[in-house]
Design an enzyme around this catalytic site. Sequence first.
Site, short mmCIF file in Angstrom:
data_model
loop_
_atom_site.label_atom_id
_atom_site.label_comp_id
_atom_site.label_asym_id
_atom_site.label_seq_id
_atom_site.Cartn_x
_atom_site.Cartn_y
_atom_site.Cartn_z
N GLU A 209 -1.23 5.26 -5.19
CA GLU A 209 -1.44 5.34 -6.64
C GLU A 209 -1.26 3.93 -7.15
O GLU A 209 -0.16 3.38 -7.15
CB GLU A 209 -0.44 6.32 -7.28
CG GLU A 209 -0.87 6.77 -8.67
CD GLU A 209 -0.08 6.10 -9.77
OE1 GLU A 209 -0.66 5.20 -10.42
OE2 GLU A 209 1.08 6.46 -9.97
N CYS B 209 1.68 3.22 -15.43
CA CYS B 209 0.32 3.09 -14.90
C CYS B 209 -0.68 3.92 -15.68
O CYS B 209 -1.88 3.64 -15.68
CB CYS B 209 0.30 3.48 -13.44
SG CYS B 209 0.96 5.13 -13.11
N LYS C 267 11.54 2.03 0.84
CA LYS C 267 11.69 0.64 0.42
C LYS C 267 11.58 0.61 -1.10
O LYS C 267 10.49 0.61 -1.66
CB LYS C 267 10.61 -0.23 1.06
CG LYS C 267 11.03 -1.70 1.31
CD LYS C 267 11.36 -2.49 0.06
CE LYS C 267 10.12 -2.97 -0.64
NZ LYS C 267 10.45 -3.86 -1.82
N GLU D 239 -5.45 -5.39 -15.83
CA GLU D 239 -4.22 -4.65 -16.13
C GLU D 239 -3.13 -5.62 -16.58
O GLU D 239 -2.80 -6.57 -15.88
CB GLU D 239 -3.75 -3.87 -14.91
CG GLU D 239 -2.55 -2.99 -15.19
CD GLU D 239 -2.09 -2.19 -13.99
OE1 GLU D 239 -1.68 -1.03 -14.17
OE2 GLU D 239 -2.16 -2.72 -12.86
#
Length: 490
Positions: free
Chosen positions: A261, A295, A185, A394
């Site tokens: 992750e 990230c 996906k 973040e």
Amino acid sequence: MQEQTLATKIKGIDCQHFINGQYVDSINGKTFENINPATQEILGTVSEGGKEEVDLAVAAARKALNGPWKKMTTHDRIAVIRRIGDIILERKDELAQLESLDTGKPYWLADSVDIPRSAYNFHFFADYLRSLGTEAYQTDDVAINYAIRRPVGVVGLINPWNLPLLLLTWKLAPCLAAGNTAVIKPAELTPMTATLLGEICRDAGVPDGVVNIVHGFGPDSAGSALTEHPDVDAISFTGETTTGKIIMAAAAKSLKKLSYELGGKNPNLIFADSNLDEVIETTLKSSFINQGEVCLCGSRIYVERPVYEEFLEKFAAKTKELVVGDPFDPKTKVGALIGEEHYERVTNYIRLAQEEGGEILTGGGRPEGLGKGYYLEPTIIVGLNSNCRVVREEIFGPVVTVIPFDTEEEVIAQANDTHYGLSASIWTNDLRRAHRVAAQIEAGIIWVNTWFLRDLRTPFGGMKQSGIGREGGMHSFEFYSELSNICIKL
């Protein structure tokens, strides 16, 4: 469903699902638009899948799991996996163009990093498979125990939009090497290189049904259908922490294996004895490469007070030199953010920083002359403390905070004062300090006097809310396979 030949154009491609070796439309014919973040123009349409398409893809993957793919020798499977990497390199320019169009990142970055690394992921895991072994133990003269490794089964791979092909191949290569089948996906914002990967796998000799791709969204769409599907044995997800929690709840119903992750708010610890010019050169990359949409980016920068002012002066000057603009201009260092919603999120954090008492040292706005596209100047914020939201949450954009520190103990405490734990960078020429500090940082990946230097054999993943499990080398095979111990009484 009707197949359509995949024809690439510089303006992009229309993206269909890839199920059982064929490109197909959605059963209900639904599509959505794919937007170029650098120009806000429509690149093409994307088939919008849901439960029906996921059911078809999982059924194809389940059938293929026990078909020709299972019967293929390890030698032949290695050859197929290596061939995928070879074809990616043969089509590097085409893939780099599509990746740049989809993400807004500079073309040179996709061409020199994303696509070559995507090919290397397949080459690496094909080579690693040649030497893969298991365990054997002799219990005196009573018994011999040995372990055999088998595929975990049908694996759902859910991919982010920041490094679409690189991170997808990081999952798919070991997944295939271990003998699994996959339902992918892709991120709805970046569907093009994933779509083309279906064709590449087919051309490389991957049997029908082994690799399937279903486009769509997350909740009440392809994403939730995949994570909740009872015949999917494992989920590997890279993305935002909140989404990871939702997937974990859905996967709990059938106790799927999970590899995550997730997000990061990564610290850079810069001590006064480091080489400041080298620090600044690398910190520019770790802060602003790929528009800060990585990230592993170092978004919290802590600088020892004796060199704080010098660092700020040099870092700000170099940041102002970064060219923001057209991803296909070779001079461009910072491209466009991924889309309108994310652009608003990042710019809201910049406004919040000022409300929290921060000072915008440089950047913070739209570059002059760029009326269209989601462009943002690289931004340095000072004057905040570790309790501020901008320091703790973040942002995932070209925005960093810089904070001075006085002692080793103080900066270690600040670096660890977060619910994230993905990566960190430590800058010092004191060997003892490097080892001492690195051992105390609560993160899965810690670099000393460097950043993003990767050996694919090493464990990759995060602590706390930055992830579950590790991938890379043997760690990937531990996730993508199951071990059975066989005990033979002598």
